[in-house]
Design a protein around this motif. Structure first.
Motif, short mmCIF file in Angstrom:
data_model
loop_
_atom_site.label_atom_id
_atom_site.label_comp_id
_atom_site.label_asym_id
_atom_site.label_seq_id
_atom_site.Cartn_x
_atom_site.Cartn_y
_atom_site.Cartn_z
N ARG A 185 79.45 92.62 63.76
CA ARG A 185 78.83 93.05 65.00
C ARG A 185 79.72 92.74 66.19
N SER A 186 80.32 91.56 66.21
CA SER A 186 81.16 91.17 67.34
C SER A 186 82.36 92.11 67.49
N ASP A 187 82.92 92.53 66.36
CA ASP A 187 84.04 93.45 66.38
C ASP A 187 83.61 94.79 66.97
N PHE A 188 82.44 95.26 66.56
CA PHE A 188 81.94 96.54 67.07
C PHE A 188 81.67 96.47 68.57
N LEU A 189 81.01 95.43 69.03
CA LEU A 189 80.66 95.32 70.44
C LEU A 189 81.90 95.19 71.31
N ALA A 190 82.92 94.46 70.81
CA ALA A 190 84.16 94.34 71.57
C ALA A 190 84.88 95.68 71.64
N ASP A 191 84.89 96.40 70.55
CA ASP A 191 85.57 97.70 70.51
C ASP A 191 84.86 98.71 71.39
N LYS A 192 83.54 98.69 71.34
CA LYS A 192 82.74 99.63 72.13
C LYS A 192 83.02 99.50 73.62
N ALA A 193 83.40 98.30 74.06
CA ALA A 193 83.63 98.05 75.48
C ALA A 193 85.02 98.47 75.95
N LYS A 194 85.91 98.86 75.04
CA LYS A 194 87.26 99.26 75.44
C LYS A 194 87.21 100.52 76.29
N PRO A 195 88.02 100.62 77.34
CA PRO A 195 87.97 101.78 78.24
C PRO A 195 88.21 103.11 77.54
N HIS A 196 89.19 103.13 76.58
CA HIS A 196 89.52 104.41 75.95
C HIS A 196 88.46 104.84 74.94
N ARG A 197 87.42 104.07 74.72
CA ARG A 197 86.30 104.53 73.90
C ARG A 197 85.38 105.45 74.69
N HIS A 198 85.53 105.45 76.00
CA HIS A 198 84.66 106.25 76.86
C HIS A 198 85.42 107.33 77.61
N ALA A 199 86.71 107.14 77.84
CA ALA A 199 87.53 108.16 78.51
C ALA A 199 88.97 108.00 78.02
N GLY A 231 73.64 99.34 58.03
CA GLY A 231 72.82 98.51 58.89
C GLY A 231 73.56 97.75 59.97
N LEU A 232 74.88 97.77 59.96
CA LEU A 232 75.64 97.01 60.96
C LEU A 232 75.54 97.64 62.35
N ILE A 233 75.55 98.98 62.39
CA ILE A 233 75.52 99.71 63.66
C ILE A 233 74.34 100.67 63.66
N SER A 234 73.59 100.66 64.73
CA SER A 234 72.47 101.60 64.87
C SER A 234 72.96 102.86 65.58
N PRO A 235 72.48 104.03 65.19
CA PRO A 235 72.90 105.26 65.88
C PRO A 235 72.65 105.22 67.39
N GLU A 236 71.63 104.49 67.81
CA GLU A 236 71.32 104.41 69.24
C GLU A 236 72.38 103.64 70.02
N GLU A 237 73.20 102.85 69.34
CA GLU A 237 74.22 102.03 70.01
C GLU A 237 75.54 102.76 70.19
N LEU A 238 75.67 103.92 69.61
CA LEU A 238 76.95 104.61 69.62
C LEU A 238 77.32 105.08 71.02
N PRO A 239 78.62 105.03 71.38
CA PRO A 239 79.06 105.66 72.64
C PRO A 239 78.76 107.16 72.58
N GLU A 240 78.77 107.78 73.74
CA GLU A 240 78.44 109.20 73.82
C GLU A 240 79.39 110.03 72.96
N LYS A 241 78.82 110.94 72.18
CA LYS A 241 79.54 111.90 71.34
C LYS A 241 80.28 111.26 70.16
N TRP A 242 79.92 110.04 69.79
CA TRP A 242 80.50 109.38 68.64
C TRP A 242 79.61 109.56 67.42
N GLY A 243 80.25 109.59 66.24
CA GLY A 243 79.52 109.68 64.99
C GLY A 243 79.51 108.34 64.27
N LEU A 244 78.79 108.30 63.14
CA LEU A 244 78.66 107.06 62.37
C LEU A 244 78.67 107.37 60.88
N VAL A 245 79.54 106.67 60.15
CA VAL A 245 79.60 106.78 58.69
C VAL A 245 79.30 105.39 58.12
#
Length: 231
Positions: A68-82, A96-110
């Motif tokens: 989870r910590s790895d995901f949350l840190a990565d999600k906050a990176k600037p180039h994940r959004h622009a 179960g590690l990542i919920s679809p509702e937590e995804l950045p805009e236009k990101w998918g989940l496998v």
């Protein structure tokens, strides 16, 4: 499951055809830097069909997360959004590690289960309907940093060998393919000619049998004077 294991699974998933939920990428690699100061994608794939309809062509990024910590840190990176690479972008993680509702805009989940099986929870190819796939592809598409993507391609060629050798191999392969096609055509013509000769021989034998029935046993053939060897 280790991060490196997920990266290998991601490369395989990128190469999967649409019918199996993948993106049909021709080329896919893992953990290769996109420049001297660029991001290092966990896996990235390239799909370019050469067809007029380019709506399915582009690059696909997969970021693999095992905590989870790895995901949350990565999600906050600037180039994940622009900015960043990847016309389409996914996270890959254990179930179960990542919920679809937590995804950045236009990101998918496998998601990956304990047995290593993959399931696309959010993505363009979660439906078999072609038109819905096209709509999701358009809705999930990102504007990517093409210069960094081209840099990756150059790095790939540099890792392998001289690209000119691949061009020469391709030319030789095409030459051999054309030669095989020519030989197959020659074989088909020879087979048809053989069939014609077989019919002619059968007819001659049949005619010979009828002649013998009418005139009895034929005398032995005499050598023609034209073919006698001079003494």
């Amino acid at each position: 499951m280790k991060h490196s294991d997920l990266c290998k699974l991601a490369v395989g998933w990128l190469k999967r055809p649409f019918s199996r939920g993948g993106h049909g990428c021709t080329v896919a690699i893992d953990e290769c830097r996109t420049g001297w100061s660029g991001e290092i994608p966990d896996a990235v794939g390239y799909r370019y069909s050469g067809m007029q309809d380019t709506s399915m062509d582009g690059t696909v990024l997969v970021e693999c997360k095992v905590s989870r910590s790895d995901f949350l840190a990565d999600k906050a990176k600037p180039h994940r959004h622009a900015g960043g690479i990847g016309n389409w972008r996914y996270y890959m993680a254990p179930e179960g590690l990542i919920s679809p509702e937590e995804l950045p805009e236009k990101w998918g989940l496998v998601e990956v289960n304990a047995r290593g099986h993959l399931k696309t929870r959010v993505g363009a190819y979660t439906d078999s309907n072609y038109e819905l796939q096209r709509q999701r592809l358009a809705a999930m598409r990102h504007e990517s940093e093409t210069a960094r993507e081209f840099f990756l391609l150059v790095r790939m060629f540099d890792r392998i060998c001289d690209p000119e050798k691949f061009v020469d191999i391709g030319k030789e392969r095409n030459r051999l393919a054309f030669r095989v096609t020519d030989l197959q055509q020659e074989l088909r013509l020879a087979e048809r000619k053989s069939e014609t000769l077989e019919v002619q021989i059968f007819n001659l034998l049949d005619e010979l049998a009828r002649y013998r029935g009418m005139h009895g046993e034929l005398p032995p053939l005499q050598a023609s004077p034209l073919f006698l060897t001079p003494t």
